[in-house]
Design a protein around this motif. Structure first.
Motif, PDB file in Angstrom:
ATOM      1  N   THR A   1      -8.904   7.612   1.385  1.00  0.00           N
ATOM      2  CA  THR A   1      -7.552   7.962   1.851  1.00  0.00           C
ATOM      3  C   THR A   1      -6.613   8.231   0.677  1.00  0.00           C
ATOM      4  OG1 THR A   1      -7.902   6.519   3.733  1.00  0.00           O
ATOM      5  CG2 THR A   1      -5.636   7.145   3.281  1.00  0.00           C
ATOM      6  N   MET A   2      -6.870   7.553  -0.435  1.00  0.00           N
ATOM      7  CA  MET A   2      -5.967   7.651  -1.578  1.00  0.00           C
ATOM      8  C   MET A   2      -6.213   8.886  -2.449  1.00  0.00           C
ATOM      9  SD  MET A   2      -3.774   5.314  -1.467  1.00  0.00           S
ATOM     10  CE  MET A   2      -3.060   5.394  -3.106  1.00  0.00           C
TER      11      MET A   2
ATOM     12  N   VAL B   1       0.588   9.102   1.188  1.00  0.00           N
ATOM     13  CA  VAL B   1      -0.177   9.537   0.005  1.00  0.00           C
ATOM     14  C   VAL B   1       0.257  10.921  -0.481  1.00  0.00           C
ATOM     15  CG1 VAL B   1      -2.208   8.086   0.396  1.00  0.00           C
ATOM     16  CG2 VAL B   1      -2.102  10.357   1.432  1.00  0.00           C
TER      17      VAL B   1
ATOM     18  N   ASN C   1     -11.526   4.132  -1.998  1.00  0.00           N
ATOM     19  CA  ASN C   1     -10.642   4.327  -0.854  1.00  0.00           C
ATOM     20  C   ASN C   1     -10.321   5.821  -0.755  1.00  0.00           C
ATOM     21  OD1 ASN C   1      -8.660   4.422   1.061  1.00  0.00           O
ATOM     22  ND2 ASN C   1      -7.505   2.670   0.258  1.00  0.00           N
TER      23      ASN C   1
ATOM     24  N   TYR D   1       0.838  -1.200   0.000  1.00  0.00           N
ATOM     25  CA  TYR D   1       0.000   0.000   0.000  1.00  0.00           C
ATOM     26  C   TYR D   1       0.867   1.243   0.000  1.00  0.00           C
ATOM     27  CZ  TYR D   1      -3.889  -3.041   1.073  1.00  0.00           C
ATOM     28  OH  TYR D   1      -4.836  -4.015   1.010  1.00  0.00           O
ATOM     29  N   SER D   2       0.227   2.370  -0.223  1.00  0.00           N
ATOM     30  CA  SER D   2       0.956   3.628  -0.184  1.00  0.00           C
ATOM     31  C   SER D   2       1.506   3.854   1.225  1.00  0.00           C
ATOM     32  CB  SER D   2       0.018   4.771  -0.561  1.00  0.00           C
ATOM     33  OG  SER D   2       0.665   6.004  -0.325  1.00  0.00           O
TER      34      SER D   2
ATOM     35  N   ILE E   1     -11.015  -0.730  -4.758  1.00  0.00           N
ATOM     36  CA  ILE E   1     -10.338  -1.478  -3.691  1.00  0.00           C
ATOM     37  C   ILE E   1     -10.187  -2.952  -4.070  1.00  0.00           C
ATOM     38  CG2 ILE E   1     -10.592  -2.306  -1.314  1.00  0.00           C
ATOM     39  CD1 ILE E   1     -11.983   0.421  -0.703  1.00  0.00           C
TER      40      ILE E   1
HETATM   41  C1  LIG Z   1      -6.702   2.635   1.517  1.00  0.00           C
HETATM   42  O1  LIG Z   1      -5.450   3.235   1.253  1.00  0.00           O
HETATM   43  C2  LIG Z   1      -4.570   3.273   2.373  1.00  0.00           C
HETATM   44  C3  LIG Z   1      -3.332   4.022   1.961  1.00  0.00           C
HETATM   45  O2  LIG Z   1      -2.720   3.404   0.833  1.00  0.00           O
HETATM   46  C4  LIG Z   1      -4.265   1.865   2.836  1.00  0.00           C
HETATM   47  O3  LIG Z   1      -3.431   1.905   3.988  1.00  0.00           O
HETATM   48  C5  LIG Z   1      -5.566   1.135   3.152  1.00  0.00           C
HETATM   49  O4  LIG Z   1      -5.280  -0.203   3.474  1.00  0.00           O
HETATM   50  C6  LIG Z   1      -6.497   1.190   1.953  1.00  0.00           C
HETATM   51  N1  LIG Z   1      -7.778   0.610   2.297  1.00  0.00           N
HETATM   52  C7  LIG Z   1      -8.293  -0.445   1.688  1.00  0.00           C
HETATM   53  C8  LIG Z   1      -9.613  -0.906   2.192  1.00  0.00           C
HETATM   54  O5  LIG Z   1      -7.739  -0.999   0.764  1.00  0.00           O
END
Ligand SMILES: *[C@@H]1O[C@H](CO)[C@@H](O)[C@H](O)[C@H]1NC(C)=O
Length: 439
Positions: free
Chosen positions: A297-298, A43, A295, A39-40, A405
């Motif tokens: 957050t991204m 961000v 997502n 994952y990132s 996702i």
């Molecule tokens: C959403 O993105 C964040 C940052 O990359 C990551 O930590 C998180 O696991 C992601 N959530 C999902 C449900 O994939």
């Protein structure tokens, strides 16, 4: 006595320093093991790195290649030649997959979401030599041997639609990737406009069909009669006016100032900011959006790379398809200029029966830009349609094919299985995958 003391002191220092270095390298090791490199990690950092920097950050190999088209556009391609955790031996000849982005996007689409969900990384891990194209006019391909994209009062650089992207950019990039990789044929994966431009290529330059082992269209866009994107529909009604006004005042690029998006993405779309829902809604307007796959957050990272640039005419050409319900070359607006370009007063249809590459369409129920009925019509008219795959989630939408996702489980895994079966000439395996999919 003094000398002895000094020696002891030096020895202590050396010992301490040694202890500290070994301690810190242990720390780094531990840190690296704890960082989830799927994952990132940050961000905001990812929003500000370009594609090669981003790929390097996640410790994948990357190469940048530049090609010049016959009409002078300088295009940049990004290549991930092998994997990081698996299939990671350099300089081995591997089957090539060429991936092409959609409207307003770039090669960043296939890496922004990180190694766990970015299609570019996933394919590299699966043993492919991954080439990611960039269409003329986007952030990475905003160069020309003679024309200036930022010229005041001249839109000469921007006089193209996805017709030129399919007719000129794709064959140039595909030939180059084949030459450098030493392969004769490759697999093609496109998203949205990356599918439109492929159908343009296959129909206008049919000799290229033989160079493609299989084509996978994610959110396929050719016919747009049932397009439900409000923005594109509005543009369809005013497209002619918009383009002539824009040309009159010297604007050929659609939304030139992507810096604003990067800024807005980082300040307003980040977690814990009240404006974040507005950002989600902007994404909804642009490409359809769905709570299940989104997502948030991204978002800062996504807005750091998208929109990556396009010409006004790319939108206009799509608008024409909504209005006239066909799949035709760009209408220059007057009988004389059409005659000059095509030898006919009306722009000719793209002849889909000439697209003889084995094509797999991956679509979804609630994609506003690739309506099920339009996808069905495309499938019927293609020269060699092999399979049609509905994403097994009703709400899955246009940009979820890239940023979703669960894009991997719902889509990428199947595409990879199909590519592997096509590589092995295992047609019963292909049939098995088709039969096991609910249509
Ligand atoms: C959403 O993105 C964040 C940052 O990359 C990551 O930590 C998180 O696991 C992601 N959530 C999902 C449900 O994939």
């Amino acid at each position: 006595m003094l000398r002895g003391g000094l020696l002891v002191a030096i020895a202590t220092c050396v010992a301490l320093a040694a202890a500290r270095t070994s301690g810190s390298s242990d720390d780094i090791q531990e840190l690296l093991e704890n960082v989830d490199l799927r994952y990132s990690t940050d961000v905001f950092e990812d929003a500000n790195l370009d594609v090669p920097e981003l790929i390097t950050k996640y410790r994948y190999p990357v190469e940048t290649h530049t090609v010049t088209t016959e009409d002078g556009y300088i295009l940049r391609m990004h290549r991930i030649p092998h994997g990081r955790d698996a299939n990671n031996v350099p300089n081995q000849k591997k089957p090539v997959v060429f991936i092409m982005h959609g409207l307003l996007s770039s090669s960043a689409d296939f890496v922004i979401m990180g190694p766990g969900s970015g299609l570019g990384y996933i394919l590299a891990e699966e043993g492919y030599d991954v080439w990611m194209g960039n269409a003329r006019g986007n952030y990475y391909s905003r160069n020309h041997v003679r024309l200036n994209p930022d010229a005041l009062l001249s839109t000469a650089f921007w006089q193209f639609s996805w017709d030129e992207i399919g007719n000129i950019d794709l064959p140039t990039m595909i030939d180059y990737a084949l030459e450098v990789s030493g392969q004769e044929r490759l697999h093609y994966i496109g998203h949205s406009q990356g599918t439109t431009s492929f159908f343009v290529l296959g129909s206008l330059r049919p000799e290229y069909n033989a160079k493609i082992i299989s084509m996978h269209a994610m959110a396929p866009v050719a016919y747009m009669a049932n397009n439900r994107n409000l923005f594109l529909r509005a543009l369809a009604s005013y497209g002619d006016d918009i383009e002539s006004i824009a040309r009159l005042i010297g604007i050929g690029e659609f939304m030139p100032n992507s810096v604003i998006f990067t800024w807005a993405g980082q300040s307003m779309c980040r977690d814990e900011v009240v404006f974040q829902p507005i950002c989600s809604n902007i994404m909804f307007l642009i490409g359809g959006w769905n709570e299940d796959q989104h997502n948030s957050t991204m978002m800062p990272a996504i807005f750091g790379h998208t929109p990556a640039g396009a010409s006004v005419r790319q939108f206009h050409h799509y608008g024409q398809g909504i209005t006239d319900r066909g799949f035709r070359r760009y209408d220059h607006g007057s009988r004389i200029s059409n005659y000059r370009a095509y030898g006919s007063f009306r722009p000719p249809n793209y002849d889909l029966s000439k697209v003889t590459t084995p094509v797999f369409l991956h679509y979804s129920d609630s994609d506003p830009l690739a309506h099920v009925n339009d996808v069905d019509r495309l499938f019927r008219e293609l020269g060699r349609p092999i399979g049609k795959f509905r994403i097994p989630q009703r709400t899955f939408s246009h940009i979820d094919f890239i940023y979703g996702i669960n894009a991997r489980e719902l889509l990428y895994d199947r595409i990879i299985n199909l590519i592997k079966a096509m590589d092995a000439n295992a047609f019963d395996e292909v049939n098995k995958i088709i039969e096991s999919t609910e249509q």
